[in-house]
Design an enzyme around this catalytic site. Structure first.
Site, PDB file in Angstrom:
ATOM      1  N   ASP A  24      17.143  91.800  87.849  1.00  0.00           N
ATOM      2  CA  ASP A  24      15.763  92.224  88.135  1.00  0.00           C
ATOM      3  C   ASP A  24      15.602  93.502  88.978  1.00  0.00           C
ATOM      4  OD1 ASP A  24      15.768  89.576  87.380  1.00  0.00           O
ATOM      5  OD2 ASP A  24      14.755  88.842  89.164  1.00  0.00           O
ATOM      6  N   TRP A  48      26.684  87.737  86.766  1.00  0.00           N
ATOM      7  CA  TRP A  48      25.850  87.326  87.898  1.00  0.00           C
ATOM      8  C   TRP A  48      26.710  86.640  88.955  1.00  0.00           C
ATOM      9  CZ3 TRP A  48      24.024  83.051  90.584  1.00  0.00           C
ATOM     10  CH2 TRP A  48      22.839  83.242  91.318  1.00  0.00           C
ATOM     11  N   PHE A  80      17.908  87.345  96.893  1.00  0.00           N
ATOM     12  CA  PHE A  80      17.250  87.255  95.591  1.00  0.00           C
ATOM     13  C   PHE A  80      16.108  88.274  95.505  1.00  0.00           C
ATOM     14  CE2 PHE A  80      18.309  82.861  93.546  1.00  0.00           C
ATOM     15  CZ  PHE A  80      19.653  83.159  93.601  1.00  0.00           C
ATOM     16  N   ARG A 151      10.231  81.494  95.189  1.00  0.00           N
ATOM     17  CA  ARG A 151      10.923  82.783  95.299  1.00  0.00           C
ATOM     18  C   ARG A 151      10.167  83.989  94.731  1.00  0.00           C
ATOM     19  NH1 ARG A 151      14.066  79.829  91.457  1.00  0.00           N
ATOM     20  NH2 ARG A 151      14.031  80.707  89.359  1.00  0.00           N
ATOM     21  N   GLU A 203       8.895  83.031  87.390  1.00  0.00           N
ATOM     22  CA  GLU A 203       9.648  83.913  88.276  1.00  0.00           C
ATOM     23  C   GLU A 203       8.937  85.266  88.383  1.00  0.00           C
ATOM     24  OE1 GLU A 203      14.188  82.468  87.492  1.00  0.00           O
ATOM     25  OE2 GLU A 203      13.476  83.916  86.033  1.00  0.00           O
ATOM     26  N   TRP A 293      18.050  86.419  79.777  1.00  0.00           N
ATOM     27  CA  TRP A 293      18.978  85.427  80.358  1.00  0.00           C
ATOM     28  C   TRP A 293      19.743  84.662  79.285  1.00  0.00           C
ATOM     29  CZ3 TRP A 293      21.079  85.974  84.687  1.00  0.00           C
ATOM     30  CH2 TRP A 293      20.390  86.387  85.825  1.00  0.00           C
TER      31      TRP A 293
END
Ligand code: FRU
Length: 491
Positions: A24, A48, A80, A151, A203, A293
């Protein structure tokens, strides 16, 4: 360093990290002539892992300079996603009455004595134009033990009420918090448990106001990305809502079951906008992670993995009574143009396709297509070894599509080879396409950007020719421009 112009799938006019993993975009803020682009980064691997914030800056949104890693995990966990703002009036007290940059992000670790992920919001600040960052000693500044997915804070200054607003992703909904000092936050409201698409975890939200067709009438736009679901073939995707926001509450203008997609391609995720672009400029510019993803950890690049979309200018437009987003790469990207080949009133028949040799050039292709004939038209990006990426339009179904099933390497994931697209209604019997072709991506914008399709492709060999053809019947290209583009990795 490495010659980034030499690697076969290395984007030549999109940002990619010189080495290792990227996901991101984070901490996007404009300050003193620089666009900061930070990002989820694993500096030790091409997959990741423990998240850091990588960092790049640009003066023009075209050329990027990679800076040292901005944020490194500490005793509170990994770093994050999140945002950054200019604290103009030192509301935080970090700047001794001056001003500076504050990053607001998620610290991610595990609850002590359990396996449950713990996600808490934290601050970091910079007094030297983002060259160095200090993690705030009072971190974390917002936690909630009740909720696990908690988040990706996006923070902005709400002029009308004199508050900072935090927009936070909370699993199946968004929460809004308010603060006067960036350190103490009060819950304001929540949105979305029954709105929009919910096949995956929510998200990376963003919230901002835009005018409709450049008029004085405005609406708020809430971006919400949706994580991958193994049962959903499209993988991770970004939706948006149109509505109003008064500093407390977001009200959706559309019915709860309305789903609006930011990008109908497979590879534009977690897109968010720059903060603090000066008012006299007034642009709302987003960038997305050009990946999915579903296969992000498997895409066939060697020394790095992950890249960003082109920076895109967002607008709202009213089409037949519906207010929707449109997007187009920022105009600065046109600086990349080198040579232009132009045609007008070109007839295409099955015996007479338009063929243009490109020899591996980077391309911008602009087409104004007359679709009155009703025959399907295909723009094929061909490379040796029988590989081709097809951008096509089917007038009968009013459907714009990308077919990347024979685009090159596809077998790294069962979900990658596909033909997919979106509804596109002709305007006066025409459709307009603007297409950018980099070494491992095609970005397609239709009818002034009301439909966008962003797809990665790995064509094995350089694109040798553009072929525009019809299978049967005929079509007319009112206009065709093929621009060759320069690489940002070459002087
Ligand atoms: C979205 C996301 C965020 C999270 C980050 C972790 O792609 O899952 O929700 O903060 O990536 O790298």
């Amino acid at each position: 360093g490495t010659d980034l112009s030499a690697e076969s799938y290395r984007p030549q006019f999109h940002y990619s990290p010189p080495a290792m993993w990227l996901n991101d975009p984070n901490g996007m803020v404009y300050f003193e002539g620089e666009y900061h682009l930070m990002y989820q980064h694993h500096p030790g691997n091409t997959v990741w892992g423990p998240m850091h914030w990588g960092h790049a800056v640009s003066k023009d949104l075209v050329k990027w300079e990679t800076l040292p890693v901005a944020l490194v995990p500490d005793h509170n966990g990994a770093i994050f996603s999140g945002s950054a703002v200019v604290d103009w009036n030192d509301t935080s007290g970090f700047f001794d009455g001056g001003l500076g940059l504050v990053a607001i992000f998620t610290h991610a670790d595990i609850y002590p004595d359990s396996d449950r992920p713990r996600q808490r919001q934290s601050l970091a600040y910079s007094k030297d134009k983002g060259r160095s960052w200090t993690l705030y000693s009072g971190n974390p500044i917002l936690s909630d033990a009740e909720i696990t997915e908690f988040r990706d804070p996006k923070v902005f200054w709400m002029e009308k009420t004199g508050h900072w607003i935090m927009v936070l992703a909370c699993g199946d909904h968004i929460r809004f918090y308010r603060s006067v000092n960036l350190k103490d936050w009060d819950f304001a409201s929540e949105f979305g448990k029954r709105d929009g698409a919910h096949y995956g975890v929510w998200e990376c939200p963003d919230l901002f106001e835009l005018s409709i067709d450049g008029s004085t009438s405005k609406k708020w736009v809430l971006l919400v990305s949706i994580g991958d679901n193994p049962d959903y073939p499209e993988g991770s995707k970004t939706q948006y809502f149109i509505g109003s926001f008064d500093g407390f509450e977001f009200i959706n203008d559309n019915a709860p079951d309305t789903v609006l997609w930011l990008d109908e391609g497979r590879d534009n995720y977690a897109a968010v906008s720059w903060s603090d672009i000066p008012e006299e400029d007034g642009r709302r510019v987003i960038i997305g992670w050009m990946n999915n993803w579903k296969y992000a950890n498997q895409v066939p690049t060697a020394s790095w993995r992950g890249a960003m979309t082109l920076p895109r200018l967002l607008s709202l437009t009213n089409r037949n009574g519906n207010v929707i987003l449109s997007q187009m790469p920022v105009q600065e990207i046109e600086k990349l143009r080198k040579e232009t080949h132009s045609w007008s009133d070109l007839a295409v028949t099955s015996e007479n396709p338009v063929i243009h040799e490109t020899n591996g050039d980077l391309l911008e292709i602009d087409v104004d297509l007359d679709v009155h004939s009703g025959d399907e038209v295909c723009i094929k990006l061909k490379s040796s070894g029988q590989y081709e990426t097809i951008i096509g339009y089917d007038p009968e179904r009013e459907w714009l599509f990308i077919d990347r099933s024979k685009s090159g390497l596809t077998d790294f994931s069962p979900s990658f080879a596909c033909k997919h697209g979106a509804r596109l209604i002709p305007e006066n019997g025409n459709i307009k396409l603007r297409i950018w072709v980099d070494r491992s991506v095609v970005e397609v914008f239709a009818n002034d950007g009301i439909v966008a399709l962003t797809d990665q492709v790995f064509p094995v060999n350089p694109i040798e020719k553009v072929q525009i053809s019809v299978e049967t019947g005929s079509a007319v290209l009112n206009l065709l421009h093929i621009h060759t583009l320069g690489s940002i990795h070459k002087p």
